[in-house]
Design a protein around this motif. Structure first.
Motif, PDB file in Angstrom:
ATOM      1  N   GLN A  19       0.822  -1.207   0.000  1.00 62.36           N
ATOM      2  CA  GLN A  19       0.000   0.000   0.000  1.00 62.36           C
ATOM      3  C   GLN A  19       0.861   1.264   0.000  1.00 62.36           C
ATOM      4  OE1 GLN A  19      -3.515   0.246   2.437  1.00 62.36           O
ATOM      5  NE2 GLN A  19      -3.603  -1.973   2.735  1.00 62.36           N
ATOM      6  N   ASP A  20       0.284   2.339  -0.511  1.00 66.69           N
ATOM      7  CA  ASP A  20       0.983   3.615  -0.619  1.00 66.69           C
ATOM      8  C   ASP A  20       0.911   4.378   0.700  1.00 66.69           C
ATOM      9  OD1 ASP A  20       2.148   5.998  -1.504  1.00 66.69           O
ATOM     10  OD2 ASP A  20       0.229   6.759  -2.257  1.00 66.69           O
ATOM     11  N   GLY A  22       1.722   7.381   1.191  1.00 61.70           N
ATOM     12  CA  GLY A  22       1.224   8.734   0.958  1.00 61.70           C
ATOM     13  C   GLY A  22      -0.279   8.816   1.131  1.00 61.70           C
ATOM     14  N   ALA A  23      -0.993   7.836   0.576  1.00 65.41           N
ATOM     15  CA  ALA A  23      -2.449   7.796   0.713  1.00 65.41           C
ATOM     16  C   ALA A  23      -2.841   7.565   2.167  1.00 65.41           C
ATOM     17  CB  ALA A  23      -3.020   6.692  -0.174  1.00 65.41           C
ATOM     18  N   LYS A  43       7.130   9.495   6.647  1.00 63.15           N
ATOM     19  CA  LYS A  43       7.004   8.038   6.498  1.00 63.15           C
ATOM     20  C   LYS A  43       7.062   7.350   7.860  1.00 63.15           C
ATOM     21  CE  LYS A  43       9.193   8.132   1.961  1.00 63.15           C
ATOM     22  NZ  LYS A  43      10.418   7.789   1.194  1.00 63.15           N
ATOM     23  N   VAL A 118      10.783   0.621   2.142  1.00 60.90           N
ATOM     24  CA  VAL A 118       9.813   1.451   1.421  1.00 60.90           C
ATOM     25  C   VAL A 118      10.380   1.825   0.056  1.00 60.90           C
ATOM     26  CG1 VAL A 118       8.775   2.373   3.525  1.00 60.90           C
ATOM     27  CG2 VAL A 118      10.697   3.573   2.501  1.00 60.90           C
ATOM     28  N   ASN A 121      10.648   6.930  -4.717  1.00 59.68           N
ATOM     29  CA  ASN A 121      10.099   7.474  -5.962  1.00 59.68           C
ATOM     30  C   ASN A 121      10.586   8.891  -6.240  1.00 59.68           C
ATOM     31  OD1 ASN A 121       8.307   5.206  -6.592  1.00 59.68           O
ATOM     32  ND2 ASN A 121       7.187   5.829  -4.773  1.00 59.68           N
ATOM     33  N   SER A 125       8.591  13.144  -4.133  1.00 63.59           N
ATOM     34  CA  SER A 125       7.409  12.315  -4.349  1.00 63.59           C
ATOM     35  C   SER A 125       6.552  12.215  -3.093  1.00 63.59           C
ATOM     36  CB  SER A 125       7.827  10.909  -4.790  1.00 63.59           C
ATOM     37  OG  SER A 125       6.689  10.083  -4.949  1.00 63.59           O
ATOM     38  N   LYS A 126       5.248  12.220  -3.299  1.00 64.49           N
ATOM     39  CA  LYS A 126       4.306  12.062  -2.192  1.00 64.49           C
ATOM     40  C   LYS A 126       3.868  10.607  -2.048  1.00 64.49           C
ATOM     41  CE  LYS A 126       2.405  16.729  -2.765  1.00 64.49           C
ATOM     42  NZ  LYS A 126       1.163  17.524  -3.000  1.00 64.49           N
ATOM     43  N   LYS A 127       4.462   9.738  -2.870  1.00 61.97           N
ATOM     44  CA  LYS A 127       4.097   8.329  -2.838  1.00 61.97           C
ATOM     45  C   LYS A 127       5.284   7.483  -2.388  1.00 61.97           C
ATOM     46  CE  LYS A 127       0.595   8.516  -6.503  1.00 61.97           C
ATOM     47  NZ  LYS A 127       0.163   7.929  -7.797  1.00 61.97           N
ATOM     48  N   SER A 128       5.000   6.427  -1.647  1.00 63.45           N
ATOM     49  CA  SER A 128       6.039   5.495  -1.220  1.00 63.45           C
ATOM     50  C   SER A 128       5.371   4.213  -0.743  1.00 63.45           C
ATOM     51  CB  SER A 128       6.892   6.095  -0.101  1.00 63.45           C
ATOM     52  OG  SER A 128       7.947   5.216   0.240  1.00 63.45           O
ATOM     53  N   LYS A 129       5.534   3.156  -1.510  1.00 60.91           N
ATOM     54  CA  LYS A 129       4.881   1.888  -1.181  1.00 60.91           C
ATOM     55  C   LYS A 129       5.659   1.134  -0.108  1.00 60.91           C
ATOM     56  CE  LYS A 129       5.057  -1.467  -4.204  1.00 60.91           C
ATOM     57  NZ  LYS A 129       4.817  -2.255  -5.440  1.00 60.91           N
TER      58      LYS A 129
END
Length: 206
Positions: A19-20, A22-23, A43, A118, A121, A125-129
Motif C-alpha cells: 500500500q501507498d 502517501g495515501a 514516512k 519502502v 520514488n 514524491s508524495k508516494k512510497s509503497k
C-alpha cells in the motif's frame, strides 16, 4: 494503557504491504509536504500509526520493545536494492571501549529493530509503497551475527589501540563506524549498516 510488542507491530504492519504510505498519510492527517518542502519524517509517522502506536498506546517494556526503521529501496536492473546505508546507533567512545558486542547498545538496537523497506520514488514524491517488514531476530549461532560481531570487535580494538579519530567508514564488512553530522570537521561517529547488510535483512524476510 494498551501495549504493542515487536511481534504485534510486525503483524500490524504486514497488513499494509503493497500500500501507498502517501495515501495512508492523508487518512491519518499526517503532512507530507509543507510550504513546498517535504516533511522528512512523514514516512516514520505513518509507519508508527500502522504499527499500532497511537497517543494512548506505548511500546512494550524491555525484552519486547522495538524501534521502527524505514529504509528506501530502488529498482535497478529488475532488482530491488537499498538506496542508502542505515544508521544504527551513535558511538560513545567510553562505552565502546568497555562493552563487548553482545553487551553493547549497538546489539541491543539491532535485535530490537523492526525493519520497514519502502519504495523510493524521488525526493519530492508524495508516494512510497511499503515493500516489506521484518525484524532482526537472528539465532544466536547465525554466521551473519558472528561476522557483525567481528566487525564490531575490530572497530572496538582499533579505538582502544589508536584512538577515536582512527575510526573510519572503510572498516567493517557489514557495519561501519563513520562520521555523523553535516559538513567537514564533524567529530561525532555512529555505527551504520552497510547497504549489503540492509539488503541481507530484506532478503531473509522473503
Amino acid at each position: 494503557m494498551k501495549i504493542v510488542t515487536r511481534i504485534k507491530a510486525i503483524e500490524n504492519l504486514n497488513k499494509y504491504i503493497g500500500q501507498d504510505l502517501g495515501a495512508l498519510a492523508a487518512e491519518y492527517n499526517i503532512t507530507v509536504v509543507k510550504h513546498g518542502k517535504q516533511n522528512k519524517g512523514w514516512k516514520g509517522l505513518v509507519l508508527e500509526r500502522l504499527a499500532g502506536l497511537e497517543n494512548n498506546v506505548s511500546k512494550a517494556p524491555n525484552g519486547l520493545s522495538f524501534e521502527l526503521k524505514s529504509v528506501s529501496f530502488i529498482h535497478r536492473n529488475n532488482e530491488l536494492l537499498p538506496k542508502e546505508t542505515m544508521a544504527i546507533s551513535m558511538i560513545n567512545p567510553e562505552e565502546l571501549k568497555h562493552d563487548s558486542f553482545f553487551n553493547s547498545h549497538t546489539w541491543a538496537k539491532l535485535k530490537s529493530l523492526v525493519f520497514c523497506a519502502v519504495a523510493w520514488n524521488g525526493a519530492s514524491s508524495k508516494k512510497s509503497k511499503l515493500v516489506s517488514v521484518t525484524s532482526f531476530d537472528f539465532a544466536a549461532e547465525d554466521d551473519l551475527i558472528k561476522e557483525i560481531e567481528k566487525d564490531y570487535e575490530f572497530i572496538r580494538n582499533k579505538l582502544i589501540k589508536n584512538g577515536f579519530s582512527s575510526l573510519t567508514g572503510k572498516d567493517g564488512k557489514w557495519i561501519q563506524a563513520r562520521t555523523k553530522g553535516a559538513g567537514h570537521g564533524s567529530v561525532s561517529r555512529a555505527f551504520y549498516a552497510r547497504k549489503k547488510l540492509v539488503k541481507r535483512i530484506f532478503d531473509i524476510s522473503k
